[in-house]
Design a protein around this motif. Structure first.
Motif, PDB file in Angstrom:
ATOM      1  N   ALA A  25       0.831  -1.156  -0.173  1.00  0.00           N
ATOM      2  CA  ALA A  25       0.022   0.053   0.003  1.00  0.00           C
ATOM      3  C   ALA A  25       0.727   1.379   0.084  1.00  0.00           C
ATOM      4  O   ALA A  25       0.341   2.384  -0.622  1.00  0.00           O
ATOM      5  CB  ALA A  25      -0.996   0.016   1.348  1.00  0.00           C
ATOM      6  N   VAL A  26       1.959   1.070   0.801  1.00  0.00           N
ATOM      7  CA  VAL A  26       2.725   2.543   0.713  1.00  0.00           C
ATOM      8  C   VAL A  26       3.558   2.684  -0.509  1.00  0.00           C
ATOM      9  O   VAL A  26       3.647   3.778  -1.009  1.00  0.00           O
ATOM     10  CB  VAL A  26       3.752   2.212   1.851  1.00  0.00           C
ATOM     11  N   ARG A  27       3.908   1.420  -1.174  1.00  0.00           N
ATOM     12  CA  ARG A  27       4.633   1.791  -2.483  1.00  0.00           C
ATOM     13  C   ARG A  27       3.537   2.314  -3.367  1.00  0.00           C
ATOM     14  O   ARG A  27       3.949   3.261  -4.156  1.00  0.00           O
ATOM     15  CB  ARG A  27       5.200   0.196  -3.049  1.00  0.00           C
ATOM     16  N   HIS A  28       2.350   1.756  -3.261  1.00  0.00           N
ATOM     17  CA  HIS A  28       1.067   2.290  -4.204  1.00  0.00           C
ATOM     18  C   HIS A  28       0.993   3.774  -4.243  1.00  0.00           C
ATOM     19  O   HIS A  28       0.769   4.594  -5.009  1.00  0.00           O
ATOM     20  CB  HIS A  28       0.016   1.526  -4.144  1.00  0.00           C
ATOM     21  N   LEU A  29       1.006   4.200  -2.680  1.00  0.00           N
ATOM     22  CA  LEU A  29       0.700   5.636  -2.508  1.00  0.00           C
ATOM     23  C   LEU A  29       2.104   6.531  -3.003  1.00  0.00           C
ATOM     24  O   LEU A  29       1.708   7.447  -3.419  1.00  0.00           O
ATOM     25  CB  LEU A  29       0.766   5.549  -1.062  1.00  0.00           C
ATOM     26  N   LEU A  30       3.229   5.914  -2.794  1.00  0.00           N
ATOM     27  CA  LEU A  30       4.216   6.852  -3.102  1.00  0.00           C
ATOM     28  C   LEU A  30       4.171   7.087  -4.711  1.00  0.00           C
ATOM     29  O   LEU A  30       4.519   8.255  -5.136  1.00  0.00           O
ATOM     30  CB  LEU A  30       5.578   6.213  -3.025  1.00  0.00           C
ATOM     31  N   GLU A  31       3.954   6.099  -5.391  1.00  0.00           N
ATOM     32  CA  GLU A  31       3.950   5.881  -7.051  1.00  0.00           C
ATOM     33  C   GLU A  31       2.644   6.897  -7.475  1.00  0.00           C
ATOM     34  O   GLU A  31       2.736   7.956  -8.417  1.00  0.00           O
ATOM     35  CB  GLU A  31       3.628   4.762  -7.565  1.00  0.00           C
ATOM     36  N   THR A  32       1.619   7.000  -6.858  1.00  0.00           N
ATOM     37  CA  THR A  32       0.301   7.529  -7.321  1.00  0.00           C
ATOM     38  C   THR A  32       0.406   8.963  -7.138  1.00  0.00           C
ATOM     39  O   THR A  32       0.295   9.896  -7.860  1.00  0.00           O
ATOM     40  CB  THR A  32      -1.067   6.879  -6.707  1.00  0.00           C
ATOM     41  N   PHE A  33       0.725   9.230  -5.840  1.00  0.00           N
ATOM     42  CA  PHE A  33       0.596  10.621  -5.338  1.00  0.00           C
ATOM     43  C   PHE A  33       1.817  11.346  -5.118  1.00  0.00           C
ATOM     44  O   PHE A  33       1.887  12.702  -4.834  1.00  0.00           O
ATOM     45  CB  PHE A  33      -0.294  10.674  -3.989  1.00  0.00           C
ATOM     46  N   PHE A  34       3.117  10.654  -5.001  1.00  0.00           N
ATOM     47  CA  PHE A  34       4.281  11.440  -4.657  1.00  0.00           C
ATOM     48  C   PHE A  34       5.456  10.985  -5.804  1.00  0.00           C
ATOM     49  O   PHE A  34       6.665  11.264  -5.210  1.00  0.00           O
ATOM     50  CB  PHE A  34       4.830  10.974  -3.309  1.00  0.00           C
ATOM     51  N   GLU A  35       5.110  10.605  -6.727  1.00  0.00           N
ATOM     52  CA  GLU A  35       6.126  10.551  -7.813  1.00  0.00           C
ATOM     53  C   GLU A  35       7.197   9.797  -7.333  1.00  0.00           C
ATOM     54  O   GLU A  35       8.490   9.863  -7.522  1.00  0.00           O
ATOM     55  CB  GLU A  35       6.726  11.894  -8.190  1.00  0.00           C
ATOM     56  N   PRO A  89       9.895   9.827  -1.379  1.00  0.00           N
ATOM     57  CA  PRO A  89       9.604   9.713   0.213  1.00  0.00           C
ATOM     58  C   PRO A  89       9.609  10.807   1.014  1.00  0.00           C
ATOM     59  O   PRO A  89       8.796  11.119   2.149  1.00  0.00           O
ATOM     60  CB  PRO A  89      10.914   8.629   0.713  1.00  0.00           C
ATOM     61  N   GLN A 131       8.510  13.855  -0.019  1.00  0.00           N
ATOM     62  CA  GLN A 131       7.267  14.496  -0.121  1.00  0.00           C
ATOM     63  C   GLN A 131       6.224  13.539   0.737  1.00  0.00           C
ATOM     64  O   GLN A 131       5.440  14.206   1.591  1.00  0.00           O
ATOM     65  CB  GLN A 131       6.599  14.396  -1.705  1.00  0.00           C
ATOM     66  N   ALA A 132       6.325  12.311   0.439  1.00  0.00           N
ATOM     67  CA  ALA A 132       5.406  11.638   1.494  1.00  0.00           C
ATOM     68  C   ALA A 132       5.643  11.880   3.095  1.00  0.00           C
ATOM     69  O   ALA A 132       4.621  12.078   3.867  1.00  0.00           O
ATOM     70  CB  ALA A 132       5.448   9.909   1.206  1.00  0.00           C
TER      71      ALA A 132
END
Lengths: 128, 128
Positions: free
Chosen positions: A81-91, A94, A96-97
């Motif tokens: 889930a974290v990886r997906h979040l990084l990719e989707t919203f934070f390019e 880490p 920015q996240a």
DNA sequence: CGGTTAGTGCTAGTTTTTTAGCATGGTGCT
DNA sequence: AGCACCATGCTAAAAAACTAGCACTAACCG
């Protein structure tokens, strides 16, 4: 496993998986209670059965009732889930996240900030 | 807005929203190309139209083609997504989330770690 | 000009998801 | 025992999601 792909679950399926991951495990009644504006109890049970048939969850019998548990361990699911979040919203960033994470986690105590700083220090020492 | 609730989008709707958030904006063809194992181009367009009718996205005409854009700005959507992630997988704990984030973000450079440390220092100074 | 490519609007059929009810069994209480 | 409550297995219908094709327009190229 199936949770490796973030878009395999339907709306209600995902909602139920989220409840199970939040709680770790739950009975059908607990899932039903945890869903805002839920369908009927039997509708929730039917969805749990579907999720089990698809292999996303399993159940253990306990005192004449079923405890439902995600098949993919929480540790693994959250990494995904974290990886997906990084990719989707934070390019993939880490930084920015973390900035957003600090932003939404209001009122962090000095102790909590210390622990976060320690995590980064640890990462630095481990060369990663 | 609708993205305030994480479980309002169907499987395909959410998949498309993720593409739009990842890219910021996209044409129907770009969305189509970004989806693994996609349905037909016209099926993607039909879903985009559904998303627009529901108010999740809007479009701007550019050179005879439509550019689709999420209605909820990325900044806001990602805050919501981060909160949901914390709650679902980390019991609200930023510390656990950062630990996992560091874990999946392999090979962070010393500069990147410096920047993360600086974020925490900044949070400390701002009393939050 | 005509053909091809790329785009849109729209529709209806198919598939999947979601829903709730019935039948049944177990337990506890009167 | 009977009743109420809680649970499960199962089913079928309703709703939603998903799909692809048709008709049309615009632009480009030979």
């Amino acid at each position: 496993m199936v949770l490796k792909n973030q878009h395999k679950l339907s709306r209600r399926e995902r909602q139920i998986m989220d409840v199970l991951y939040r709680r770790g495990k739950a009975t059908a009644a607990e899932v039903h209670a945890a869903i805002p504006d839920p369908p009927s109890y039997s509708a929730v049970r039917a969805m749990l059965r579907v999720l089990e048939e698809k292999g996303h969850i399993r159940h253990e019998a306990q005192d004449l009732r079923y405890i439902f548990i995600p098949v993919v361990p929480r540790e693994k699911a959250r990494r995904s889930a974290v990886r997906h979040l990084l990719e989707t919203f934070f390019e993939g960033s880490p930084e920015q996240a973390v900035a957003t994470l600090l932003d939404v986690s209001r009122d962090l105590s000095p102790e909590e900030l210390d622990r976060l700083a320690a995590l980064i220090e640890k990462a630095r020492k481990e060369g990663r």
